[in-house]
Design an enzyme around this catalytic site. Structure first.
Site, PDB file in Angstrom:
ATOM      1  N   THR A 171      -9.428   3.487 -18.489  1.00 44.36           N
ATOM      2  CA  THR A 171      -9.036   2.619 -17.382  1.00 44.36           C
ATOM      3  C   THR A 171     -10.270   2.292 -16.547  1.00 44.36           C
ATOM      4  O   THR A 171     -11.338   2.894 -16.724  1.00 44.36           O
ATOM      5  CB  THR A 171      -7.994   3.296 -16.471  1.00 44.36           C
ATOM      6  OG1 THR A 171      -8.592   4.461 -15.874  1.00 44.36           O
ATOM      7  CG2 THR A 171      -6.749   3.699 -17.250  1.00 44.36           C
ATOM      8  N   ASP A 223       0.872  -1.168   0.000  1.00 48.12           N
ATOM      9  CA  ASP A 223       0.000   0.000   0.000  1.00 48.12           C
ATOM     10  C   ASP A 223       0.914   1.224   0.000  1.00 48.12           C
ATOM     11  O   ASP A 223       1.746   1.375   0.909  1.00 48.12           O
ATOM     12  CB  ASP A 223      -0.886  -0.010   1.245  1.00 48.12           C
ATOM     13  CG  ASP A 223      -1.883   1.128   1.290  1.00 48.12           C
ATOM     14  OD1 ASP A 223      -1.607   2.205   0.704  1.00 48.12           O
ATOM     15  OD2 ASP A 223      -2.942   0.962   1.929  1.00 48.12           O
ATOM     16  N   VAL A 224       0.768   2.109  -0.986  1.00 49.69           N
ATOM     17  CA  VAL A 224       1.700   3.227  -1.100  1.00 49.69           C
ATOM     18  C   VAL A 224       1.566   4.239   0.028  1.00 49.69           C
ATOM     19  O   VAL A 224       2.414   5.126   0.174  1.00 49.69           O
ATOM     20  CB  VAL A 224       1.573   3.946  -2.460  1.00 49.69           C
ATOM     21  CG1 VAL A 224       1.962   3.012  -3.600  1.00 49.69           C
ATOM     22  CG2 VAL A 224       0.161   4.502  -2.667  1.00 49.69           C
ATOM     23  N   TYR A 266      -8.898  15.292  -5.550  1.00 46.36           N
ATOM     24  CA  TYR A 266      -8.085  14.624  -6.575  1.00 46.36           C
ATOM     25  C   TYR A 266      -7.160  15.603  -7.299  1.00 46.36           C
ATOM     26  O   TYR A 266      -5.941  15.401  -7.372  1.00 46.36           O
ATOM     27  CB  TYR A 266      -8.987  13.905  -7.574  1.00 46.36           C
ATOM     28  CG  TYR A 266      -8.224  13.134  -8.627  1.00 46.36           C
ATOM     29  CD1 TYR A 266      -7.541  11.961  -8.298  1.00 46.36           C
ATOM     30  CD2 TYR A 266      -8.184  13.564  -9.954  1.00 46.36           C
ATOM     31  CE1 TYR A 266      -6.838  11.252  -9.261  1.00 46.36           C
ATOM     32  CE2 TYR A 266      -7.486  12.859 -10.911  1.00 46.36           C
ATOM     33  CZ  TYR A 266      -6.824  11.704 -10.566  1.00 46.36           C
ATOM     34  OH  TYR A 266      -6.127  11.009 -11.525  1.00 46.36           O
ATOM     35  N   LYS A 300      -3.015  15.945  -7.162  1.00 46.19           N
ATOM     36  CA  LYS A 300      -2.180  15.866  -8.357  1.00 46.19           C
ATOM     37  C   LYS A 300      -1.388  17.152  -8.574  1.00 46.19           C
ATOM     38  O   LYS A 300      -0.251  17.111  -9.075  1.00 46.19           O
ATOM     39  CB  LYS A 300      -3.044  15.555  -9.578  1.00 46.19           C
ATOM     40  CG  LYS A 300      -3.647  14.157  -9.570  1.00 46.19           C
ATOM     41  CD  LYS A 300      -2.607  13.054  -9.490  1.00 46.19           C
ATOM     42  CE  LYS A 300      -3.201  11.676  -9.766  1.00 46.19           C
ATOM     43  NZ  LYS A 300      -2.205  10.592  -9.648  1.00 46.19           N
TER      44      LYS A 300
END
Length: 269
Positions: free
Chosen positions: A184, A55-56, A149, A153
């Protein structure tokens, strides 16, 4: 290619496409992610050489993945592609749960930072390497109701600029890629069939097709390789030109769910 590379989020989507392209070019590729079944399937299909479940958001897990990729490369780590990311929120920022905010920031921004933190010293010690982060055009063009989000980013973009400036003296290059709408699982609800949101994406994109994971993987492979040896501190769009216009309009889906007033920031009675 002959490189040793770690790809986070390598079990699906853009990360898997990057791993597949690099493996086909002869790199030793280690992928990591949270879902072992996906990672094992990618390795068994020949899209990667090794995998590590990680898990990052877990620093020790990321550090172990970096160490394992370094060992898998025979004591070298030439490149990292930080592709792990995603978002579980779509709605008004005035109704954004704090836990959702923290989760998206951790997965996208903190996860990228941890991969960079642990990979960069190994690259610096060997005289160089290339770190590539997968960002989004949501970092540069406001995407209303995407909540954390785009913010996460945007942080990824600045992190890469900062790291490129710091690490250039050690020969470590750091760049980011901003994909547009890519086919995706994360955006399948938009891309799988015709709908008003997909039509709006096309209206905002000079090259109005849906992007494919391989469109991003091609640039990632270039940024990892020797032909980009004098490129660092860049944030490059792979978006069909979408960033020239505006972010998408999700109001046809969100207004029935939240109401028009909520989309303007008003809270329900």
């Amino acid at each position: 290619m002959g490189l040793s590379v770690l790809v986070t989020g390598g079990g699906s989507g853009i990360g898997l496409a990057v791993a597949r392209r690099l493996t086909a070019a002869g790199a030793v590729v280690t992928i990591c992610g949270r879902t072992e079944d996906r990672l094992a399937a990618a390795r068994d299909a020949g899209h990667a050489d090794h995998y590590v479940v990680a898990d990052v958001g877990d620093e020790e897990a990321v550090a172990q993945a970096v160490r394992q990729a370094h060992a898998n490369g025979g004591g070298r780590l030439d490149g990292v592609v930080a592709s792990a990311g995603g978002s579980g929120w779509l709605g008004p920022i005035t109704q954004l749960p704090l836990e959702q905010w923290r989760q998206v920031i951790e997965t996208n921004l903190t996860g990228t930072m941890l991969a960079l933190k642990h990979a960069a010293p190994l690259m610096a010690a060997q005289g160089g390497g290339s770190f590539v982060a997968i960002s989004s055009i949501a970092s540069s063009n406001t995407h209303r109701w995407f909540g954390p989000y785009g913010v996460a980013k945007a942080g990824v973009d600045h992190l890469c600029l900062l790291a490129a400036d710091e690490l250039g003296a050690s020969g470590v290059r750091v760049n980011a890629i901003r994909p547009g709408l890519i086919r995706t699982e994360m955006v399948a609800i938009v891309t799988e069939e015709e709908n008003p949101i997909l039509a709006d994406y096309r209206a905002c994109t000079p090259l109005p097709r849906i992007g494919e994971p391989d469109d991003v993987a091609a640039l990632a492979a270039f940024l990892l390789g020797p032909d980009s040896s004098w490129i660092t501190g860049q944030v490059i769009n792979v978006d069909g030109g979408h960033s020239l216009r505006r972010g998408p309009d999700f109001s046809p889906w969100l207004e029935p769910a939240y109401g028009g007033d909520a989309l303007k920031g008003l809270l329900p009675d």
